[in-house]
Design a protein around this motif. Structure first.
Motif, PDB file in Angstrom:
ATOM      1  N   GLN A  80       0.831  -1.200   0.000  1.00  0.00           N
ATOM      2  CA  GLN A  80       0.000   0.000   0.000  1.00  0.00           C
ATOM      3  C   GLN A  80       0.869   1.255   0.000  1.00  0.00           C
ATOM      4  O   GLN A  80       1.970   1.267   0.559  1.00  0.00           O
ATOM      5  CB  GLN A  80      -0.922   0.025   1.224  1.00  0.00           C
ATOM      6  CG  GLN A  80      -2.055  -0.985   1.172  1.00  0.00           C
ATOM      7  CD  GLN A  80      -3.055  -0.763   2.297  1.00  0.00           C
ATOM      8  OE1 GLN A  80      -2.695  -0.312   3.380  1.00  0.00           O
ATOM      9  NE2 GLN A  80      -4.316  -1.085   2.040  1.00  0.00           N
ATOM     10  N   GLN A 129       0.441   5.806   0.139  1.00  0.00           N
ATOM     11  CA  GLN A 129      -0.432   6.949   0.359  1.00  0.00           C
ATOM     12  C   GLN A 129      -0.930   7.451  -0.984  1.00  0.00           C
ATOM     13  O   GLN A 129      -0.189   7.431  -1.970  1.00  0.00           O
ATOM     14  CB  GLN A 129       0.353   8.049   1.088  1.00  0.00           C
ATOM     15  CG  GLN A 129      -0.485   9.255   1.483  1.00  0.00           C
ATOM     16  CD  GLN A 129       0.314  10.233   2.343  1.00  0.00           C
ATOM     17  OE1 GLN A 129       0.982   9.817   3.296  1.00  0.00           O
ATOM     18  NE2 GLN A 129       0.258  11.504   1.997  1.00  0.00           N
ATOM     19  N   LEU A 130      -2.182   7.873  -1.044  1.00  0.00           N
ATOM     20  CA  LEU A 130      -2.761   8.302  -2.312  1.00  0.00           C
ATOM     21  C   LEU A 130      -1.946   9.423  -2.944  1.00  0.00           C
ATOM     22  O   LEU A 130      -1.719   9.438  -4.151  1.00  0.00           O
ATOM     23  CB  LEU A 130      -4.207   8.753  -2.121  1.00  0.00           C
ATOM     24  CG  LEU A 130      -4.908   9.331  -3.360  1.00  0.00           C
ATOM     25  CD1 LEU A 130      -4.974   8.297  -4.466  1.00  0.00           C
ATOM     26  CD2 LEU A 130      -6.306   9.825  -2.996  1.00  0.00           C
ATOM     27  N   ASP A 134      -4.719  13.913   1.617  1.00  0.00           N
ATOM     28  CA  ASP A 134      -4.795  12.505   1.226  1.00  0.00           C
ATOM     29  C   ASP A 134      -4.033  11.597   2.181  1.00  0.00           C
ATOM     30  O   ASP A 134      -3.817  10.414   1.886  1.00  0.00           O
ATOM     31  CB  ASP A 134      -4.214  12.320  -0.187  1.00  0.00           C
ATOM     32  CG  ASP A 134      -5.079  12.972  -1.254  1.00  0.00           C
ATOM     33  OD1 ASP A 134      -6.300  13.074  -1.036  1.00  0.00           O
ATOM     34  OD2 ASP A 134      -4.526  13.378  -2.295  1.00  0.00           O
ATOM     35  N   LYS A 189      -5.604   8.262   3.100  1.00  0.00           N
ATOM     36  CA  LYS A 189      -6.099   7.444   1.994  1.00  0.00           C
ATOM     37  C   LYS A 189      -4.982   6.556   1.460  1.00  0.00           C
ATOM     38  O   LYS A 189      -3.860   7.006   1.258  1.00  0.00           O
ATOM     39  CB  LYS A 189      -6.648   8.330   0.876  1.00  0.00           C
ATOM     40  CG  LYS A 189      -7.789   9.242   1.337  1.00  0.00           C
ATOM     41  CD  LYS A 189      -8.193  10.215   0.244  1.00  0.00           C
ATOM     42  CE  LYS A 189      -9.299  11.153   0.738  1.00  0.00           C
ATOM     43  NZ  LYS A 189      -9.666  12.169  -0.292  1.00  0.00           N
ATOM     44  N   ARG A 190      -5.298   5.302   1.258  1.00  0.00           N
ATOM     45  CA  ARG A 190      -4.312   4.332   0.812  1.00  0.00           C
ATOM     46  C   ARG A 190      -4.742   3.691  -0.507  1.00  0.00           C
ATOM     47  O   ARG A 190      -5.926   3.505  -0.770  1.00  0.00           O
ATOM     48  CB  ARG A 190      -4.108   3.232   1.860  1.00  0.00           C
ATOM     49  CG  ARG A 190      -3.502   3.742   3.162  1.00  0.00           C
ATOM     50  CD  ARG A 190      -2.024   4.064   2.955  1.00  0.00           C
ATOM     51  NE  ARG A 190      -1.371   4.460   4.190  1.00  0.00           N
ATOM     52  CZ  ARG A 190      -1.286   5.721   4.623  1.00  0.00           C
ATOM     53  NH1 ARG A 190      -1.851   6.688   3.920  1.00  0.00           N
ATOM     54  NH2 ARG A 190      -0.655   6.009   5.750  1.00  0.00           N
ATOM     55  N   VAL A 191      -3.739   3.342  -1.298  1.00  0.00           N
ATOM     56  CA  VAL A 191      -3.957   2.612  -2.544  1.00  0.00           C
ATOM     57  C   VAL A 191      -3.214   1.290  -2.435  1.00  0.00           C
ATOM     58  O   VAL A 191      -2.032   1.261  -2.075  1.00  0.00           O
ATOM     59  CB  VAL A 191      -3.445   3.396  -3.770  1.00  0.00           C
ATOM     60  CG1 VAL A 191      -3.699   2.598  -5.054  1.00  0.00           C
ATOM     61  CG2 VAL A 191      -4.092   4.769  -3.839  1.00  0.00           C
ATOM     62  N   PRO A 244      -3.243  -1.228  -9.768  1.00  0.00           N
ATOM     63  CA  PRO A 244      -3.979  -0.935  -8.535  1.00  0.00           C
ATOM     64  C   PRO A 244      -5.036  -1.996  -8.284  1.00  0.00           C
ATOM     65  O   PRO A 244      -5.660  -2.513  -9.225  1.00  0.00           O
ATOM     66  CB  PRO A 244      -4.599   0.441  -8.808  1.00  0.00           C
ATOM     67  CG  PRO A 244      -4.707   0.516 -10.294  1.00  0.00           C
ATOM     68  CD  PRO A 244      -3.556  -0.272 -10.838  1.00  0.00           C
ATOM     69  N   SER A 301     -11.169   4.254  -7.497  1.00  0.00           N
ATOM     70  CA  SER A 301     -11.838   5.100  -6.515  1.00  0.00           C
ATOM     71  C   SER A 301     -12.053   6.485  -7.099  1.00  0.00           C
ATOM     72  O   SER A 301     -11.245   6.955  -7.911  1.00  0.00           O
ATOM     73  CB  SER A 301     -10.988   5.194  -5.239  1.00  0.00           C
ATOM     74  OG  SER A 301     -11.493   6.190  -4.366  1.00  0.00           O
ATOM     75  N   ASP A 357     -11.473   9.038  -5.614  1.00  0.00           N
ATOM     76  CA  ASP A 357     -10.329   9.827  -5.145  1.00  0.00           C
ATOM     77  C   ASP A 357      -9.220   9.907  -6.173  1.00  0.00           C
ATOM     78  O   ASP A 357      -8.339  10.770  -6.089  1.00  0.00           O
ATOM     79  CB  ASP A 357      -9.767   9.233  -3.850  1.00  0.00           C
ATOM     80  CG  ASP A 357     -10.738   9.356  -2.686  1.00  0.00           C
ATOM     81  OD1 ASP A 357     -11.496  10.351  -2.651  1.00  0.00           O
ATOM     82  OD2 ASP A 357     -10.752   8.461  -1.821  1.00  0.00           O
ATOM     83  N   PHE A 358      -9.236   8.997  -7.149  1.00  0.00           N
ATOM     84  CA  PHE A 358      -8.191   8.993  -8.159  1.00  0.00           C
ATOM     85  C   PHE A 358      -8.365  10.124  -9.168  1.00  0.00           C
ATOM     86  O   PHE A 358      -7.470  10.363  -9.974  1.00  0.00           O
ATOM     87  CB  PHE A 358      -8.187   7.668  -8.922  1.00  0.00           C
ATOM     88  CG  PHE A 358      -7.714   6.491  -8.109  1.00  0.00           C
ATOM     89  CD1 PHE A 358      -7.455   6.618  -6.751  1.00  0.00           C
ATOM     90  CD2 PHE A 358      -7.527   5.261  -8.707  1.00  0.00           C
ATOM     91  CE1 PHE A 358      -7.029   5.527  -6.006  1.00  0.00           C
ATOM     92  CE2 PHE A 358      -7.093   4.161  -7.973  1.00  0.00           C
ATOM     93  CZ  PHE A 358      -6.846   4.309  -6.615  1.00  0.00           C
ATOM     94  N   PRO A 360       2.556   9.691  -7.148  1.00  0.00           N
ATOM     95  CA  PRO A 360       1.308  10.330  -7.572  1.00  0.00           C
ATOM     96  C   PRO A 360       1.596  11.652  -8.270  1.00  0.00           C
ATOM     97  O   PRO A 360       2.390  12.465  -7.797  1.00  0.00           O
ATOM     98  CB  PRO A 360       0.550  10.556  -6.256  1.00  0.00           C
ATOM     99  CG  PRO A 360       1.263   9.726  -5.237  1.00  0.00           C
ATOM    100  CD  PRO A 360       2.679   9.660  -5.680  1.00  0.00           C
TER     101      PRO A 360
END
Length: 482
Positions: free
Chosen positions: A344, A346-347, A353, A356-358, A401, A405, A407-408, A472
């Motif tokens: 995982q 962090q976004l 963010d 928030k995790r990816v 991924p 989401s 959030d992306f 990111p």
């Protein structure tokens, strides 16, 4: 610089040098005549080692010498004297050919560091080989360049490119980079710069960090492929560099403005403002960047992107090794089976963010076959399948991924895979592969690696050492008029 300090010896003194040359010519001709294609009785008689030994004896004993080199240096009152042979020196160096054309005794003036290696240098002209250490590379390259011995010059440059990873007490890569800039060796310059970028954390903690020039520091700070633990680690090292070097204010401010402050957490930024003497001294020059960084962390990235251009280096992460940006992956026996893992990140770097995790899934295949190499049915023999060899496959790494989401929105992900190798007893980054969200894999990942061999340079103790980094990247959306 040279001057005439003696008279020319008589012609009979040249016979020793001429004899050495004739012996060399005879050896080459004998080897060529022995190369008869298809003749089972053909053989090669090679006495080259004996020849090299005799050439060394010529230099050591001065037998048949017809020229004298007197090497003077500021480090010694007495010159070093070499009884040499004009023909052998002229064969290797056009400079010596010119110097010895009308005089037999030549005085040369050398700095202490090159004078100390002059005997090795002359021995190379006689024997075609020389052994050097890390600290001798630059002066030997200087001698080869000054006297236009191009083979030696290329050999020393190659030695430097292949020994960047060698460990030395004071470091050497920074010095080699500065030297490459001075002499205009673009290949060596780029090799040094890439090594420093991919192994920056090791350099930041070494003695050579203080010798980094302003120009090199600014070049490094421009790069997004720097490999280090975090942007805060980079700021701390830059702060130490500024404290030691004390450059003029415009230079210090240019350096400080190259730090990517949005990549530093707000709590750490507050601490820097309160405790950093360097930042306090130049606060006015970076106040706008600090304010923008706090805005970046306070707002939603989507909202922030409406008012500010986030498509610039200030908002692009470097290759950070901290756990929130990626994961290490050590694959034992990588030539054996397909492997998979997950981790995982962090976004994004914004504090908005932070929670928030990816989740990322990674597949490694050691022998994936491209479509062009996959088995197909043959028309010539019904049902027959074209044979496929294992070695036709190549390593493949796929990163995807595990979810999608909302959030992306406004965020894409650049994936970077670092490959650690052991060089000169040290584990360092030698290969880096980057690809973006539009692709799940690097097209050329380990394309030339041979993972079947335990001695492969890509393996450490028969294991493949990877570090996968997710970067990111925010994108500007609809602009709002200010």
């Amino acid at each position: 610089m040279a001057r005439l300090t003696g008279t020319r010896p008589v012609a009979t003194r040249r016979w020793g040098c001429a004899a050495a040359f004739l012996l060399l010519l005879f050896t080459v001709q004998a080897a060529q005549k022995a190369d008869f294609s298809g003749d089972s009785t053909a053989a090669t008689i090679n006495h080259s080692l004996t020849l090299l030994q005799r050439l060394q004896e010529l230099l050591q004993n001065g037998n048949g010498s017809d020229s004298v080199l007197r090497v003077r240096s500021a480090a010694s009152d007495e010159p070093k004297v070499f009884h040499t042979h004009q023909l052998l020196l002229s064969l290797q160096s056009e400079v010596f050919e010119s110097l010895l054309r009308n005089q037999s005794v030549v005085t040369l003036y050398e700095p202490p560091e090159t004078a100390a290696l002059f005997e090795k240098f002359i021995r190379y002209l006689y024997c075609g080989g020389v052994s050097i250490l890390l600290h001798q590379a630059i002066p030997m390259h200087q001698l080869a360049s000054k006297y236009r011995v191009w083979g030696l010059q290329r050999g020393v440059a190659e030695y430097m490119r292949t020994h960047l990873a060698s460990e030395s007490s004071q470091g050497h890569v920074v010095g080699w980079y500065h030297y490459a800039v001075r002499v205009g060796d673009a290949a060596l310059q780029e090799s040094c710069l890439q090594f420093l970028a991919w192994n920056l954390s090791a350099v930041l903690g070494s003695a050579e960090w203080g010798s980094v020039s302003v120009e090199l520091l600014l070049l490094l700070l421009e790069r997004s492929d720097l490999v280090l633990h975090s942007e805060l680690e980079l700021y701390t090292a830059v702060e130490g560099w500024l404290s030691r070097r004390q450059p003029e204010a415009p230079v210090a401010e240019r350096v400080l403005r190259a730090i990517r402050y949005p990549m530093i957490a707000p709590s750490q930024l507050f601490r820097l403002q309160a405790q950093s003497a360097v930042l306090a001294r130049h606060r006015g020059a970076v106040q706008d960047l600090l304010f923008q960084a706090f805005q970046f962390h306070a707002a939603s990235p989507l909202h922030f992107a409406k008012y500010f251009d986030v498509n610039c280096s200030m908002f692009l992460p470097r290759n950070y090794l901290a756990p929130s940006w990626g994961s290490q992956w050590v694959i034992t026996n990588p030539a054996r089976d397909d492997r998979s893992t997950s981790f995982q990140t962090q976004l994004g770097p914004s504090s908005h963010d932070a929670g928030k995790r990816v989740t990322w899934n990674v597949l490694f295949s050691p022998r994936w076959l491209p479509v062009s190499l996959r088995p197909v049915y043959s028309d010539s023999v019904a049902g027959a399948i074209q044979p496929v060899r294992i070695e036709d496959g190549r390593p493949r790494l796929v990163i995807t991924p595990a979810m999608s989401s909302p959030d992306f929105a406004g965020v894409s992900f650049q994936k970077t895979v670092l490959v650690g190798v052991r060089q000169q007893g040290r584990v360092l980054v030698k290969h880096a592969y980057s690809f973006h969200q539009s692709s799940d894999e690097a097209a050329d990942f380990l394309a030339h690696a041979d993972l079947q061999k335990r001695t492969s340079e890509y393996l450490i103790d028969n294991s493949l050492h990877l570090h996968i980094i997710i970067k990111p990247v925010y994108h500007s959306l609809i602009k709002v008029k200010k």
